[in-house]
Design an enzyme around this catalytic site. Structure first.
Site, mmCIF file in Angstrom:
data_model
loop_
_atom_site.group_PDB
_atom_site.id
_atom_site.type_symbol
_atom_site.label_atom_id
_atom_site.label_comp_id
_atom_site.label_asym_id
_atom_site.label_seq_id
_atom_site.Cartn_x
_atom_site.Cartn_y
_atom_site.Cartn_z
ATOM 1 C CB THR A 191 -0.930 0.050 1.223
ATOM 2 O OG1 THR A 191 -0.132 -0.137 2.403
ATOM 3 C CG2 THR A 191 -2.008 -1.018 1.159
ATOM 4 N N GLY A 207 2.712 -5.512 6.845
ATOM 5 C CA GLY A 207 2.966 -6.743 7.563
ATOM 6 C C GLY A 207 3.228 -6.723 9.034
ATOM 7 C CD GLU A 209 -0.682 -4.987 12.668
ATOM 8 O OE1 GLU A 209 0.413 -4.752 13.203
ATOM 9 O OE2 GLU A 209 -1.315 -4.137 12.032
ATOM 10 C CD1 TRP A 256 3.889 -1.144 7.894
ATOM 11 C CD2 TRP A 256 2.881 0.800 7.458
ATOM 12 N NE1 TRP A 256 3.564 -0.553 9.091
ATOM 13 C CE2 TRP A 256 2.940 0.630 8.853
ATOM 14 C CE3 TRP A 256 2.278 1.955 6.942
ATOM 15 C CZ2 TRP A 256 2.432 1.577 9.751
ATOM 16 C CZ3 TRP A 256 1.768 2.892 7.832
ATOM 17 C CH2 TRP A 256 1.852 2.703 9.212
ATOM 18 C CG ASP A 325 0.639 -1.451 16.247
ATOM 19 O OD1 ASP A 325 1.606 -1.322 15.469
ATOM 20 O OD2 ASP A 325 -0.539 -1.381 15.875
ATOM 21 C CG ASP A 327 4.241 0.330 13.067
ATOM 22 O OD1 ASP A 327 3.459 0.252 13.999
ATOM 23 O OD2 ASP A 327 4.066 -0.174 11.956
#
Lengths: 584, 100
Positions: A191, A207, A209, A256, A325, A327
């Site tokens: 994406t 990717g 999780e 991502w 979470d 990132d």
């Protein structure tokens, strides 16, 4: 159009460029330049130019435009010049448009790709790839697209079914179409925008999780041949040793969002995603227990890759064993120089901003842009050590976790103005009530998510949910001013040499503030919330501001439950590219 | 604990538990937290990205259909990922949530 463009060449490249004198070669990045967009042009492009050639504007990644036709004095006369509807805008228009030689290129959901006349919005070509719709119906972070790359006469776009496609920049005809990920098996695809670097295209998979290894790919820009793959989860022997029980095999990661390129040292800077499962129940024993014991390299890290080989040069893991979470996949890698030192400024999703030495990712500083955080007590600004980590064990947590999973900062970019020396960036104040659940370890692909918790968005213990646009020194974090919003804006921010800061907010209002003091000078209702990009460019000698409009996204979807209207009834399958210019 | 009891009740009364599920007493709640809880907040007890599921007035066929086929742009389809038994157990889990 071409002749008209040429007529305006000098006017655009110089009149609109306040730094033209200091960058006499700025014609390189000037609209109407006959030169193709190639590596040399992108590397020498400076922000004074008429173009926006990479996701982050230039390789310096400032998300700043040196155009100043639209400025504090006349922004009140800004109005819609034209609008383009990409159609099928599921989860909103999340893209960052690019502009070159007066042409605006952009992507919509389902990787729909358009080239438009930057002055009129006239469609020059479109490219609508055929995607695996059955796969898309099984995906979660889908089917939005966040942007494209341009270089060597082609436009590059990733797809949620795991392909990287190149189309001819003049005609929109496909040149090559390379399948990089078996998305049918692994669920994830692409994406994020690719990054063009000297005849190569670099793109990172989704990717965090998901039970996969979060690869980043290097692809030959001319042929589409894959040159290398770097696996974020356990990509080296050193890294594998940081995952107990070989958990790197399903470790997540991914990069991502696009990073950027330091041409001087031939180094690609990229941010990586969290490990999976998101939350784990090991608590303080995370080094030896739980589903992924250890530091989990190179997740939640900033990594420096050699674009020719894909080999790791150096890295800094922002959050060892990320259990929240948060990132590092936010691809913003702002290149600045302070007191003779070359630095990179990078926001982590936790709301901490990391400042690195560009030669080796040694830490220069770490500072928080959010008020509410308790996943750590602090982060040592010299060593990066997480002080007082909050590692949760199974069960309902007695106090809320801050910031919320939606991030102290979200995935879209801030903006740095070399003119004011300030970094304009949104911080978010929100938390979650959370219960950690011990899940069955996932070893097979095609399981949708690997979360391991139940949670609900909630206000911070002492206040309301809020977002704030901060104007700060990017190195010290010292705040000059802020503007607050009842609901965190999720889109990117744009600062310009016209001394303006544009903020597309969640309710649908596009604001323009004075870059010096944050005073609001103009606003316009775009009719739908914003979750995408914003740029300025020049076409036919005239400055335009293009903003992606259209609500949705997996953070935006939380707004229904948290705030009710206008989000409850806001379309999540609509969007438009809205382009503004000064009244004639 | 209360949930666990309710769950057991749900399995016994609403659905016939498959042998593998019976060996895994908290299976459907864990499965929910793994794949669903991110959107259906607080284990389905509160609205989030997706609606609150506790106390839903939808019938079993609707729920099974929604989990199997999802809804484009809103909820992923799980028909290719989860087994029919797992989907049935998730229906049981949703029914076990106190409706308040």
């Amino acid at each position: 159009m071409r002749t008209k463009c040429l007529q305006f060449l000098l006017a655009t490249s110089f009149a609109a460029a306040p730094f033209a004198a200091a960058h006499a070669q700025a014609t390189n990045s000037g609209e109407g330049s006959a030169k193709p967009v190639d590596a040399a042009r992108i590397e020498s492009a400076d922000e004074a130019g008429a173009d926006w050639l990479t996701y982050h504007g230039t390789y310096q990644s400032h998300h700043f435009s040196g155009l100043d036709q639209i400025n504090t004095g006349n922004v009140k006369d800004l109005e819609v010049a034209w609008t383009h509807f990409p159609g099928r805008t599921t989860r909103g228009l999340q893209t960052m448009p690019l502009a070159a030689d007066g042409v605006l290129y952009y992507s919509g959901s389902y990787s729909r790709l358009f080239a438009l006349d930057g002055a009129t919005g006239k469609v020059l070509w479109s490219y609508i790839p055929k995607l695996d719709e059955d796969l898309i119906s099984r995906q979660t972070h889908s089917p939005y697209n966040r942007g494209i790359a341009i270089g060597d006469g082609r436009v590059y776009i990733g797809t949620v079914d795991g392909r990287l496609i190149a189309v001819d920049a003049k005609t929109g005809k496909p040149v090559w179409d390379t399948k990089l990920i078996n998305s049918q098996k692994l669920t994830v695809g692409f994406t994020g925008a690719p990054l063009f670097v000297r005849g190569k295209v670099i793109i990172g998979a989704q990717g965090g999780e998901w039970p996969y290894r979060g690869p980043i790919f290097g692809v030959d820009a001319a042929t589409g041949k894959q040159l290398w793959e770097f696996d974020v989860a356990g990509g080296t022997d050193e890294a594998k040793a940081t995952w107990g029980n070989d958990s790197w095999r399903t470790g997540g990661g991914g990069g991502w969002m696009p990073g950027t390129y330091d041409a001087a040292s031939n180094t690609v800077w990229w941010g990586t995603a969290n490990p999976g499962p998101l939350y784990d129940w090991a608590g303080p024993e995370w080094k030896t227990k739980g589903p992924r014991p250890g530091d989990d390299l190179y997740t939640t890290s900033v990594i420096a890759l050699d674009p020719d080989s894909g080999k790791l040069k150096f890295y800094h893991q922002e959050l060892p064993h990320d259990a929240w979470d948060f990132d590092s996949a936010v691809g913003e890698m702002m290149m600045i120089n302070r007191d003779g030192r070359d630095l990179v400024v990078h926001p982590n999703k936790s709301g901490f901003i990391f400042v690195y030495d560009r030669k080796d990712a040694g830490l220069a500083n770490v500072w928080p842009i959010v008020e509410n955080y308790n996943f750590v007590k602090s982060i040592d600004p010299k060593t990066g050590e997480l002080i007082g980590r909050r590692d949760m064990t199974e069960g309902k947590q007695a106090t809320p976790l801050c910031p919320a999973i939606d991030g102290g900062v979200s995935w879209n970019a801030g903006s740095y103005s070399p003119k004011t020396g300030l970094y304009y960036k949104i911080g978010n104040e929100w938390c979650i009530d959370i219960e950690i659940v011990k899940t069955t370890p996932i070893v097979e692909p095609q399981v949708q998510l690997n979360i391991g918790a139940n949670f609900t968005l909630r206000p911070p213990p002492n206040g309301q949910i809020a977002g704030h646009l901060d104007a700060r020194d990017p190195v010290t974090g010292q705040k000059k001013w802020e503007v607050r919003y009842a609901q965190p804006p999720l889109a990117s921010v744009l600062a310009t040499a016209g001394n303006l800061v544009f903020v597309p907010d969640a309710t649908g209002i596009l604001h323009a503030y004075n870059a010096e003091d944050g005073k609001e000078l103009w606003s316009h209702n775009d009719g739908l919330g914003h979750v995408g990009g914003i740029i300025a460019y020049s076409a036919g000698g005239k400055e335009y501001v293009a903003v992606a409009t259209g609500w949705g996204s997996l953070v935006g979807d939380d707004y229904d439950g948290a705030f009710g209207e206008p989000y409850k009834s806001m379309a999540k399958d609509a969007g438009a590219m809205i382009v503004f210019a000064l009244k004639q | 604990m209360r949930i666990a009891i309710l769950l057991l009740w749900a399995w016994c009364v609403v659905i016939a538990p498959s042998p593998t599920r019976a060996e895994e007493p908290n299976g459907s709640a864990a499965l929910f937290a793994t794949t669903c809880g991110w959107c259906h907040s607080q284990g389905g007890r509160a609205p989030g990205k997706g609606p609150k599921l506790a106390g839903t007035e939808r019938d079993d066929a609707f729920i099974v259909n929604r989990i199997t086929h999802g809804k484009p742009g809103a909820m992923p389809a799980f028909g290719g990922t989860l087994t029919p038994e797992q989907i049935t157990s998730l229906v049981g889990y949703i029914r076990s949530l106190p409706p308040e």
